[in-house]
Design an enzyme around this catalytic site. Sequence first.
Site, PDB file in Angstrom:
ATOM      1  N   ARG A   1      -9.091   0.241   3.766  1.00 36.80           N
ATOM      2  CA  ARG A   1      -8.138   1.154   3.131  1.00 36.80           C
ATOM      3  C   ARG A   1      -6.882   0.423   2.708  1.00 36.80           C
ATOM      4  O   ARG A   1      -6.199   0.854   1.793  1.00 36.80           O
ATOM      5  CB  ARG A   1      -7.606   2.199   4.124  1.00 36.80           C
ATOM      6  CG  ARG A   1      -8.532   2.974   4.920  1.00 36.80           C
ATOM      7  CD  ARG A   1      -7.704   3.870   5.818  1.00 36.80           C
ATOM      8  NE  ARG A   1      -7.471   5.043   5.073  1.00 36.80           N
ATOM      9  CZ  ARG A   1      -8.217   6.136   5.201  1.00 36.80           C
ATOM     10  NH1 ARG A   1      -9.142   6.198   6.107  1.00 36.80           N
ATOM     11  NH2 ARG A   1      -8.022   7.155   4.446  1.00 36.80           N
TER      12      ARG A   1
ATOM     13  N   ARG B   1      -0.372  14.380  13.165  1.00 33.74           N
ATOM     14  CA  ARG B   1       0.585  14.004  12.115  1.00 33.74           C
ATOM     15  C   ARG B   1       0.979  15.250  11.331  1.00 33.74           C
ATOM     16  O   ARG B   1       0.469  15.510  10.235  1.00 33.74           O
ATOM     17  CB  ARG B   1      -0.021  12.910  11.228  1.00 33.74           C
ATOM     18  CG  ARG B   1      -0.319  11.641  12.035  1.00 33.74           C
ATOM     19  CD  ARG B   1      -0.981  10.560  11.221  1.00 33.74           C
ATOM     20  NE  ARG B   1      -0.074   9.885  10.304  1.00 33.74           N
ATOM     21  CZ  ARG B   1      -0.471   8.933   9.439  1.00 33.74           C
ATOM     22  NH1 ARG B   1      -1.734   8.565   9.395  1.00 33.74           N
ATOM     23  NH2 ARG B   1       0.404   8.365   8.655  1.00 33.74           N
ATOM     24  N   PRO B   2       1.902  16.044  11.896  1.00 24.51           N
ATOM     25  CA  PRO B   2       2.289  17.298  11.238  1.00 24.51           C
ATOM     26  C   PRO B   2       3.017  17.052   9.921  1.00 24.51           C
ATOM     27  O   PRO B   2       3.518  15.953   9.686  1.00 24.51           O
ATOM     28  CB  PRO B   2       3.239  17.951  12.254  1.00 24.51           C
ATOM     29  CG  PRO B   2       3.727  16.845  13.113  1.00 24.51           C
ATOM     30  CD  PRO B   2       2.682  15.768  13.098  1.00 24.51           C
TER      31      PRO B   2
ATOM     32  N   LYS C   1       0.832  -1.216   0.000  1.00 26.77           N
ATOM     33  CA  LYS C   1       0.000   0.000   0.000  1.00 26.77           C
ATOM     34  C   LYS C   1       0.863   1.261   0.000  1.00 26.77           C
ATOM     35  O   LYS C   1       0.654   2.164  -0.810  1.00 26.77           O
ATOM     36  CB  LYS C   1      -0.902   0.011   1.244  1.00 26.77           C
ATOM     37  CG  LYS C   1      -1.568   1.356   1.514  1.00 26.77           C
ATOM     38  CD  LYS C   1      -2.422   1.352   2.759  1.00 26.77           C
ATOM     39  CE  LYS C   1      -1.689   1.715   4.017  1.00 26.77           C
ATOM     40  NZ  LYS C   1      -1.591   3.149   4.322  1.00 26.77           N
ATOM     41  N   ASN C   2       1.811   1.324   0.920  1.00 29.87           N
ATOM     42  CA  ASN C   2       2.542   2.578   1.086  1.00 29.87           C
ATOM     43  C   ASN C   2       3.526   2.849  -0.054  1.00 29.87           C
ATOM     44  O   ASN C   2       3.973   3.980  -0.225  1.00 29.87           O
ATOM     45  CB  ASN C   2       3.216   2.637   2.463  1.00 29.87           C
ATOM     46  CG  ASN C   2       2.168   2.821   3.558  1.00 29.87           C
ATOM     47  OD1 ASN C   2       1.031   3.216   3.280  1.00 29.87           O
ATOM     48  ND2 ASN C   2       2.533   2.521   4.798  1.00 29.87           N
TER      49      ASN C   2
ATOM     50  N   GLN D   1       8.013  18.813   8.122  1.00 29.43           N
ATOM     51  CA  GLN D   1       9.232  18.357   7.436  1.00 29.43           C
ATOM     52  C   GLN D   1       9.046  18.336   5.921  1.00 29.43           C
ATOM     53  O   GLN D   1       9.985  18.536   5.174  1.00 29.43           O
ATOM     54  CB  GLN D   1       9.639  16.963   7.933  1.00 29.43           C
ATOM     55  CG  GLN D   1       9.956  16.930   9.413  1.00 29.43           C
ATOM     56  CD  GLN D   1      11.073  17.905   9.783  1.00 29.43           C
ATOM     57  OE1 GLN D   1      12.188  17.816   9.290  1.00 29.43           O
ATOM     58  NE2 GLN D   1      10.757  18.860  10.647  1.00 29.43           N
TER      59      GLN D   1
ATOM     60  N   CYS E   1      -6.007   8.115   8.420  1.00 31.80           N
ATOM     61  CA  CYS E   1      -5.961   7.582   9.784  1.00 31.80           C
ATOM     62  C   CYS E   1      -5.314   8.599  10.710  1.00 31.80           C
ATOM     63  O   CYS E   1      -4.108   8.816  10.668  1.00 31.80           O
ATOM     64  CB  CYS E   1      -5.181   6.275   9.815  1.00 31.80           C
ATOM     65  SG  CYS E   1      -6.058   4.889   9.085  1.00 31.80           S
TER      66      CYS E   1
ATOM     67  N   ASP F   1       3.568   0.224  12.335  1.00 30.24           N
ATOM     68  CA  ASP F   1       2.347  -0.302  11.709  1.00 30.24           C
ATOM     69  C   ASP F   1       2.066  -1.756  12.089  1.00 30.24           C
ATOM     70  O   ASP F   1       1.057  -2.322  11.665  1.00 30.24           O
ATOM     71  CB  ASP F   1       2.417  -0.164  10.184  1.00 30.24           C
ATOM     72  CG  ASP F   1       2.343   1.292   9.743  1.00 30.24           C
ATOM     73  OD1 ASP F   1       1.932   2.130  10.556  1.00 30.24           O
ATOM     74  OD2 ASP F   1       2.710   1.579   8.589  1.00 30.24           O
TER      75      ASP F   1
HETATM   76  N1  EPU Z   1       6.604  13.887  11.606  1.00 28.67           N
HETATM   77  C1  EPU Z   1       6.687  15.214  11.929  1.00 28.67           C
HETATM   78  N2  EPU Z   1       6.668  16.128  10.915  1.00 28.67           N
HETATM   79  C2  EPU Z   1       6.546  15.762   9.615  1.00 28.67           C
HETATM   80  C3  EPU Z   1       6.444  14.399   9.285  1.00 28.67           C
HETATM   81  C4  EPU Z   1       6.475  13.473  10.305  1.00 28.67           C
HETATM   82  O1  EPU Z   1       6.795  15.583  13.091  1.00 28.67           O
HETATM   83  O2  EPU Z   1       6.537  16.642   8.753  1.00 28.67           O
HETATM   84  C5  EPU Z   1       6.651  12.878  12.669  1.00 28.67           C
HETATM   85  C6  EPU Z   1       5.347  12.113  12.787  1.00 28.67           C
HETATM   86  O3  EPU Z   1       4.421  12.789  13.604  1.00 28.67           O
HETATM   87  C7  EPU Z   1       5.819  10.807  13.381  1.00 28.67           C
HETATM   88  C8  EPU Z   1       7.186  10.605  12.715  1.00 28.67           C
HETATM   89  O4  EPU Z   1       7.605  11.895  12.301  1.00 28.67           O
HETATM   90  O5  EPU Z   1       6.000  10.955  14.764  1.00 28.67           O
HETATM   91  C9  EPU Z   1       7.209   9.669  11.541  1.00 28.67           C
HETATM   92  O6  EPU Z   1       6.220  10.035  10.584  1.00 28.67           O
HETATM   93  P1  EPU Z   1       6.385   9.715   9.034  1.00 28.67           P
HETATM   94  O7  EPU Z   1       6.414  10.976   8.285  1.00 28.67           O
HETATM   95  O8  EPU Z   1       7.531   8.770   8.868  1.00 28.67           O
HETATM   96  O9  EPU Z   1       5.045   8.934   8.726  1.00 28.67           O
HETATM   97  P2  EPU Z   1       4.054   9.145   7.520  1.00 28.67           P
HETATM   98  O10 EPU Z   1       4.804   9.406   6.275  1.00 28.67           O
HETATM   99  O11 EPU Z   1       2.965  10.078   7.899  1.00 28.67           O
HETATM  100  C10 EPU Z   1       4.159   6.638   6.854  1.00 28.67           C
HETATM  101  C11 EPU Z   1       3.149   5.551   6.584  1.00 28.67           C
HETATM  102  C12 EPU Z   1       2.462   5.179   7.869  1.00 28.67           C
HETATM  103  C13 EPU Z   1       3.515   4.706   8.861  1.00 28.67           C
HETATM  104  C14 EPU Z   1       4.617   5.756   9.026  1.00 28.67           C
HETATM  105  C15 EPU Z   1       5.777   5.269   9.871  1.00 28.67           C
HETATM  106  C16 EPU Z   1       2.488   6.050   4.333  1.00 28.67           C
HETATM  107  C17 EPU Z   1       1.439   6.532   3.421  1.00 28.67           C
HETATM  108  N3  EPU Z   1       2.187   6.062   5.623  1.00 28.67           N
HETATM  109  O12 EPU Z   1       3.418   7.700   7.422  1.00 28.67           O
HETATM  110  O13 EPU Z   1       1.601   4.100   7.538  1.00 28.67           O
HETATM  111  O14 EPU Z   1       2.916   4.491  10.126  1.00 28.67           O
HETATM  112  O15 EPU Z   1       5.136   6.125   7.741  1.00 28.67           O
HETATM  113  O16 EPU Z   1       6.356   4.137   9.314  1.00 28.67           O
HETATM  114  O17 EPU Z   1       3.545   5.619   3.901  1.00 28.67           O
HETATM  115  C18 EPU Z   1      -0.261   2.720   7.755  1.00 28.67           C
HETATM  116  O18 EPU Z   1       0.089   2.151   6.712  1.00 28.67           O
HETATM  117  O19 EPU Z   1      -1.169   2.277   8.496  1.00 28.67           O
HETATM  118  C19 EPU Z   1       0.397   3.949   8.167  1.00 28.67           C
HETATM  119  C20 EPU Z   1      -0.101   4.762   9.078  1.00 28.67           C
END
Ligand code: EPU
Length: 421
Positions: free
Chosen positions: A400, A122-123, A22-23, A126, A117, A307
């Site tokens: 999803r 989830r800011p 998915k991701n 970055q 979700c 996850d």
């Molecule tokens: N974070 C920030 N600022 C940002 C981005 C992230 O503070 O701009 C923090 C987040 O709050 C979190 C950490 O950094 O504490 C890691 O977040 P990350 O950006 O790595 O996660 P994401 O890209 O939002 C993806 C997956 C998630 C998975 C996470 C961690 C996708 C579409 N989603 O999310 O997948 O939990 O990486 O591996 O790739 C799922 O599949 O159920 C799912 C939630």
Amino acid sequence: MARYEINGGKPLNGTVTISGAKNAAVAILPAALLVSGKCRIENVPNISDVRILMSILDRMGAKIVSPEPNVVEIDCSQVQCTEPDAELVRKMRASYYLMGALLGRFGKAHVALPGGCNFASRPIDQHIKGFLGLGADVDETEDYVALTPGEEGLRGGRISLDMASVGATVNIMLAATLIPGQTIIENAAKEPHIVDLANFLNTMGARITGAGTDTVKIRGVNSLRGGTYAIIPDQIEAGTYMAAVTAAGGNVLVQNVIPKHMECITTKLQEMGAKIINYDDAIRIIRTGKLRQTTVKTRPYPGFPTDMQAQVCVCMALAGGVSRLTESVYETRFFGYCTELESMGAKIRINGKTATVTGVERLNGSTVCAHDLRAGAALVIAGLAAQGTTYVEQIHFIERGYEHLIRKLTALGADIRRLDD
Ligand code: EPU
């Protein structure tokens, strides 16, 4: 509202085939916006997040056909739109990848803030830092992010992420692929889908090196050409079936996996008492005896994935002794499912980022509610392992991310059905 009915207490036996990740899919489909020509993408999971993304791209003017199941041919050459449908964008998290892809293709984007979700705050600071580092001006309101070229135009830059964010790494890679000059992402995320996106883009003519390490380098190219690419198998879907066998017992061949991606998960399930045999592209998992307690701390790849936190918690709930589960990627992720598991008889105490799980002899069927995708998957596992009947509500979250969940589990001998009332 549709829900699942599960009559639990039956071991799982047989073979399950894992779908495309998915991701990775939700990053690679927007990446097609960068390509001049037709991309044939194989192993695309038929899940609601992917269908929403395809609707968004379709409304933007992409030509999309699916000549056979799990294959998508997408041609974005005629797309002119830089403002994707806000209502659809808000239905899923990964729609924020449209920001990077549109910035890369058109030098501008106007994209609603994503939904999906929301198990934690989830800011996207970055991601924004990355766009600024590429020379974009960013106008962020409560609802939208608008990106335009800054005074000096878009150009490659050195971007050091404050945390190894998957989403920010993907978005910067997408944006930088067609932006002149070299971009260096420091403290990049290393998840398998980052490597998969880089492989997709490189197949189409991008110049990306270092994906899968802390430092990803992107040398901007003028254009990408069409081509064929197959998405990697889903690490988390595979882990979910492995956790299901660990919790419910049985003997299952999980095929279409990359065992290397599974190492951290297999180590923990082995510690708990599952027997695991690795093959080239499959894993056999057998659980017959009692489960033992363990300690798990979630971390970015190659650590234990956040996850898989909820799914392994169900195994802990049924293991002898006291297990400890610490979440270190998000501030916490326990609230989506722990109370529900407790209603099935689990004993869980949460203290900040750590859950202490005291194993019980059995879980009992109950009516429980999925609050997010992985929390929902965990409740399905709990239902499979529990005595009696479990009803899982709010299953749209589960759908999803899990392709043919009912069909796959039924083939393994589970008694599970979807009730559409
Ligand atoms: N974070 C920030 N600022 C940002 C981005 C992230 O503070 O701009 C923090 C987040 O709050 C979190 C950490 O950094 O504490 C890691 O977040 P990350 O950006 O790595 O996660 P994401 O890209 O939002 C993806 C997956 C998630 C998975 C996470 C961690 C996708 C579409 N989603 O999310 O997948 O939990 O990486 O591996 O790739 C799922 O599949 O159920 C799912 C939630």
